[in-house]
Design an enzyme around this catalytic site. Structure first.
Site, PDB file in Angstrom:
ATOM      1  N   LYS A   1     -33.096 -10.068  42.071  1.00 24.20           N
ATOM      2  CA  LYS A   1     -33.631 -11.423  42.288  1.00 24.20           C
ATOM      3  C   LYS A   1     -33.769 -11.714  43.785  1.00 24.20           C
ATOM      4  O   LYS A   1     -34.814 -12.196  44.232  1.00 24.20           O
ATOM      5  CB  LYS A   1     -32.703 -12.438  41.612  1.00 24.20           C
ATOM      6  CG  LYS A   1     -33.128 -13.885  41.768  1.00 24.20           C
ATOM      7  CD  LYS A   1     -32.602 -14.747  40.644  1.00 24.20           C
ATOM      8  CE  LYS A   1     -31.145 -15.145  40.810  1.00 24.20           C
ATOM      9  NZ  LYS A   1     -30.922 -16.102  41.905  1.00 24.20           N
ATOM     10  N   SER A   2     -32.739 -11.418  44.546  1.00 18.25           N
ATOM     11  CA  SER A   2     -32.774 -11.726  45.986  1.00 18.25           C
ATOM     12  C   SER A   2     -33.901 -10.960  46.680  1.00 18.25           C
ATOM     13  O   SER A   2     -34.624 -11.506  47.523  1.00 18.25           O
ATOM     14  CB  SER A   2     -31.443 -11.340  46.640  1.00 18.25           C
ATOM     15  OG  SER A   2     -30.403 -12.122  46.119  1.00 18.25           O
TER      16      SER A   2
ATOM     17  N   GLY B   1     -31.993 -21.889  44.233  1.00 16.49           N
ATOM     18  CA  GLY B   1     -31.393 -22.173  45.541  1.00 16.49           C
ATOM     19  C   GLY B   1     -31.995 -21.305  46.626  1.00 16.49           C
ATOM     20  O   GLY B   1     -32.200 -21.747  47.760  1.00 16.49           O
TER      21      GLY B   1
ATOM     22  N   ASP C   1     -21.785 -13.801  42.680  1.00 11.89           N
ATOM     23  CA  ASP C   1     -22.495 -14.128  41.428  1.00 11.89           C
ATOM     24  C   ASP C   1     -21.877 -13.440  40.209  1.00 11.89           C
ATOM     25  O   ASP C   1     -22.203 -13.770  39.072  1.00 11.89           O
ATOM     26  CB  ASP C   1     -23.973 -13.743  41.541  1.00 11.89           C
ATOM     27  CG  ASP C   1     -24.722 -14.623  42.534  1.00 11.89           C
ATOM     28  OD1 ASP C   1     -24.232 -15.728  42.850  1.00 11.89           O
ATOM     29  OD2 ASP C   1     -25.801 -14.210  42.999  1.00 11.89           O
TER      30      ASP C   1
ATOM     31  N   ARG D   1     -37.611 -12.389  48.449  1.00 15.55           N
ATOM     32  CA  ARG D   1     -37.926 -12.064  49.854  1.00 15.55           C
ATOM     33  C   ARG D   1     -39.240 -11.291  49.954  1.00 15.55           C
ATOM     34  O   ARG D   1     -39.994 -11.463  50.909  1.00 15.55           O
ATOM     35  CB  ARG D   1     -36.751 -11.300  50.473  1.00 15.55           C
ATOM     36  CG  ARG D   1     -35.551 -12.241  50.773  1.00 15.55           C
ATOM     37  CD  ARG D   1     -34.251 -11.480  50.902  1.00 15.55           C
ATOM     38  NE  ARG D   1     -33.129 -12.308  51.320  1.00 15.55           N
ATOM     39  CZ  ARG D   1     -32.402 -13.084  50.508  1.00 15.55           C
ATOM     40  NH1 ARG D   1     -32.688 -13.160  49.217  1.00 15.55           N
ATOM     41  NH2 ARG D   1     -31.385 -13.793  50.980  1.00 15.55           N
TER      42      ARG D   1
ATOM     43  N   ARG E   1     -25.897 -17.465  34.598  1.00 12.23           N
ATOM     44  CA  ARG E   1     -24.765 -16.516  34.680  1.00 12.23           C
ATOM     45  C   ARG E   1     -23.638 -16.909  33.725  1.00 12.23           C
ATOM     46  O   ARG E   1     -22.882 -16.058  33.265  1.00 12.23           O
ATOM     47  CB  ARG E   1     -24.271 -16.411  36.121  1.00 12.23           C
ATOM     48  CG  ARG E   1     -25.398 -16.008  37.075  1.00 12.23           C
ATOM     49  CD  ARG E   1     -25.011 -15.056  38.155  1.00 12.23           C
ATOM     50  NE  ARG E   1     -26.148 -14.822  39.036  1.00 12.23           N
ATOM     51  CZ  ARG E   1     -27.071 -13.875  38.845  1.00 12.23           C
ATOM     52  NH1 ARG E   1     -26.985 -13.052  37.822  1.00 12.23           N
ATOM     53  NH2 ARG E   1     -28.084 -13.744  39.687  1.00 12.23           N
TER      54      ARG E   1
ATOM     55  N   LYS F   1     -22.666 -23.692  42.862  1.00 13.66           N
ATOM     56  CA  LYS F   1     -23.733 -22.820  42.344  1.00 13.66           C
ATOM     57  C   LYS F   1     -24.548 -23.606  41.305  1.00 13.66           C
ATOM     58  O   LYS F   1     -24.464 -24.831  41.251  1.00 13.66           O
ATOM     59  CB  LYS F   1     -23.112 -21.548  41.758  1.00 13.66           C
ATOM     60  CG  LYS F   1     -22.445 -20.663  42.820  1.00 13.66           C
ATOM     61  CD  LYS F   1     -23.462 -20.083  43.756  1.00 13.66           C
ATOM     62  CE  LYS F   1     -22.829 -19.220  44.826  1.00 13.66           C
ATOM     63  NZ  LYS F   1     -23.795 -18.807  45.840  1.00 13.66           N
TER      64      LYS F   1
ATOM     65  N   ARG G   1     -18.988 -23.356  38.716  1.00 18.70           N
ATOM     66  CA  ARG G   1     -18.619 -22.169  37.921  1.00 18.70           C
ATOM     67  C   ARG G   1     -17.109 -22.006  37.758  1.00 18.70           C
ATOM     68  O   ARG G   1     -16.676 -21.228  36.906  1.00 18.70           O
ATOM     69  CB  ARG G   1     -19.261 -20.912  38.514  1.00 18.70           C
ATOM     70  CG  ARG G   1     -20.767 -20.888  38.275  1.00 18.70           C
ATOM     71  CD  ARG G   1     -21.435 -19.648  38.829  1.00 18.70           C
ATOM     72  NE  ARG G   1     -22.861 -19.669  38.519  1.00 18.70           N
ATOM     73  CZ  ARG G   1     -23.780 -18.929  39.119  1.00 18.70           C
ATOM     74  NH1 ARG G   1     -23.421 -18.080  40.083  1.00 18.70           N
ATOM     75  NH2 ARG G   1     -25.051 -19.026  38.775  1.00 18.70           N
TER      76      ARG G   1
ATOM     77  N   SER H   1     -22.972 -17.326  53.574  1.00 17.84           N
ATOM     78  CA  SER H   1     -24.075 -17.608  52.647  1.00 17.84           C
ATOM     79  C   SER H   1     -25.345 -16.953  53.157  1.00 17.84           C
ATOM     80  O   SER H   1     -25.829 -17.271  54.245  1.00 17.84           O
ATOM     81  CB  SER H   1     -24.283 -19.121  52.529  1.00 17.84           C
ATOM     82  OG  SER H   1     -25.586 -19.382  52.044  1.00 17.84           O
TER      83      SER H   1
END
Ligand code: S3P
Length: 425
Positions: free
Chosen positions: A19-20, A92, A313, A24, A386, A340, A344, A165
């Site tokens: 995903k990250s 996010g 995560d 990008r 998640r 998150k 969580r 972060s």
């Protein structure tokens, strides 16, 4: 969605793209000159939100199939002002990274998202971006989205973040592309470094030393070919399921094992899990491996400090694993879990307690006494992907029936999750 006990999990699978990295690839492809070709793109709702935002700013993104993209980048100054509010959905990463990019444009935008995004803290980016000269305002005045961003010419800064972060670090580095001098960010611990690695491959000058990343402004970014590896955060559910479900053996192929993301593998080893890593022979800066997991006898462990950003995560599913381990698992230094997609810590403690786990919330984590069998319960996912996936794994290893409300939210990061899981039973 309902789950009952599984007898064994067998077979092999490929989890969807990271995903990250997918986010990008779209963002940097849009800011580069020429064509960026992406394969292995994650067709999850979050990454589709990123595509939608860039299309609204004049970038053509073709999708010949679900996981392949052709991004026709227009260079660092090629975005055009959108006619409407940009919607980051549940994402996010989209909200924070895009804020960095929008801060350096010549137009004004409003950026918003769903109910969860509109509760998540944005002062962590508003503060540094404002210091760079950006005009960025939380419209409700509570430090949350919608954000009104008026692009400005920006100044390079050095900034020390309070939390590790990657979203904050990346927002600052991306604004730094538009600075009048270099920008650098120092974190308390190293967060995922996909921005640094990928921006370099597009032609930016990014240097890293310890937990500091620096960027030179106004690079000439050039379109690239990007192959996105499988998401280790998605593989984590199958790693956990393979460990705790009796008579199981699963091979998860082509998973990204970037050292800033491989905390789950380190923890599984510490817990005594039977996991073998077969590294692929690739020259890519994002290392890849096949992961073989077998049913394991687990022991509890302590998770803390610099390890936390490398598995942030995965903590929900690690909490599930800990219920099946001998002894106590302590998770600390993880207060970030509270901000998150849901809180969580509270959501895991409430739902696992409902299943009979011995788990306590702490200020910055949780304590889990392993070895108490789980029973089915009604689980509230709080529409957090998640959480839903973690309780699917718990449900396969609990007596009776586990019913997950809002289970379809897995589409955020793993469309096809339930089908893949069923394929292993
Ligand atoms: C992400 C960074 C992490 C992670 C999120 C994706 C990214 O968030 O939890 O799922 O792509 O940069 P933080 O930067 O808030 O830790």
């Amino acid at each position: 969605m309902k789950f009952t006990r599984a007898k064994a999990l067998k077979g092999s699978l490929t989890v969807p793209g990271d995903k990250s990295i997918s986010h990008r690839a779209v963002m940097f492809g849009a800011l580069a000159d020429g064509l960026t070709e992406v394969e292995g793109f994650l067709p999850g709702a979050d990454c589709l939100s990123t595509i939608d935002c860039f299309r609204r700013m004049g970038i053509s993104v073709e999708r010949p199939n679900a996981t392949r993209l052709l991004i026709h980048g227009k260079g660092l100054h090629g975005l055009t002002g959108p006619s409407d509010t940009l919607d980051a959905g549940n994402s996010g990463t989209t909200t924070r990274l895009l804020s960095g990019i929008l801060s350096g444009q010549t137009f004004e935008t409003t950026l918003t998202g769903d109910a969860s995004i509109r509760k998540r803290p944005m002062n962590r980016i508003i503060e540094p971006l404002s210091r760079m000269g950006a005009s960025i305002e939380s419209l409700p005045g509570n430090g949350c989205a919608p954000l009104k961003i008026q692009g400005r010419s920006l100044h390079g800064i050095h900034y020390a973040t309070k939390v590790a972060s990657a979203q904050v670090k990346s927002a600052i580095l991306l604004a730094g592309l538009y600075g009048d001098s270099p920008t650098s960010v120092t974190e308390p611990a190293l967060s995922r470094n996909h921005t640094e690695l990928m921006l370099c491959s597009f032609g930016a000058r990014v240097r890293t030393e310890g937990t500091t990343a620096s960027i030179e402004p106004h690079p000439h970014l050039v379109g690239q070919k990007i192959s996105v590896p499988g998401d280790i955060s998605s593989a984590a559910y199958f790693l956990a399921a393979g460990c705790i479900t009796p008579d199981s053996e699963l091979l998860i192929r082509h998973v990204g094992i970037n050292p800033t993301r491989d905390g789950i593998l380190r923890v599984l080893k510490r817990m005594g899990a039977d996991v073998t890593v077969f590294p692929a022979d690739t020259k890519s800066e994002e290392p890849v491996a096949d992961l073989l997991v077998k049913t394991s006898h687990l022991r509890g462990c302590i998770l803390e400090g610099d390890l936390i950003p490398a598995l942030i995560d995965e903590i929900p599913v690690i909490a599930v694993l800990a219920c099946f381990a001998e002894g106590t698992t302590v998770i600390r230094d993880a207060a970030e879990l509270k901000v998150k997609e849901s809180n969580r810590i509270d959501v895991m403690v409430d739902n696992l307690s409902a299943m009979g786990a011995h788990i306590t919330a702490t200020e910055d984590g949780m304590i889990i006494e392993g070895g108490y069998p789980l029973h089915g319960a009604a689980i509230d996912s709080h529409l957090d992907h998640r959480i839903a996936m973690s309780f699917a794994i718990a449900g396969l290893n609990a007596d009776g029936e586990t019913a997950i409300a809002g289970a379809e939210c897995v589409n955020i990061s793993y469309p096809g999750f339930y089908g893949d899981l069923k394929g292993c039973t």
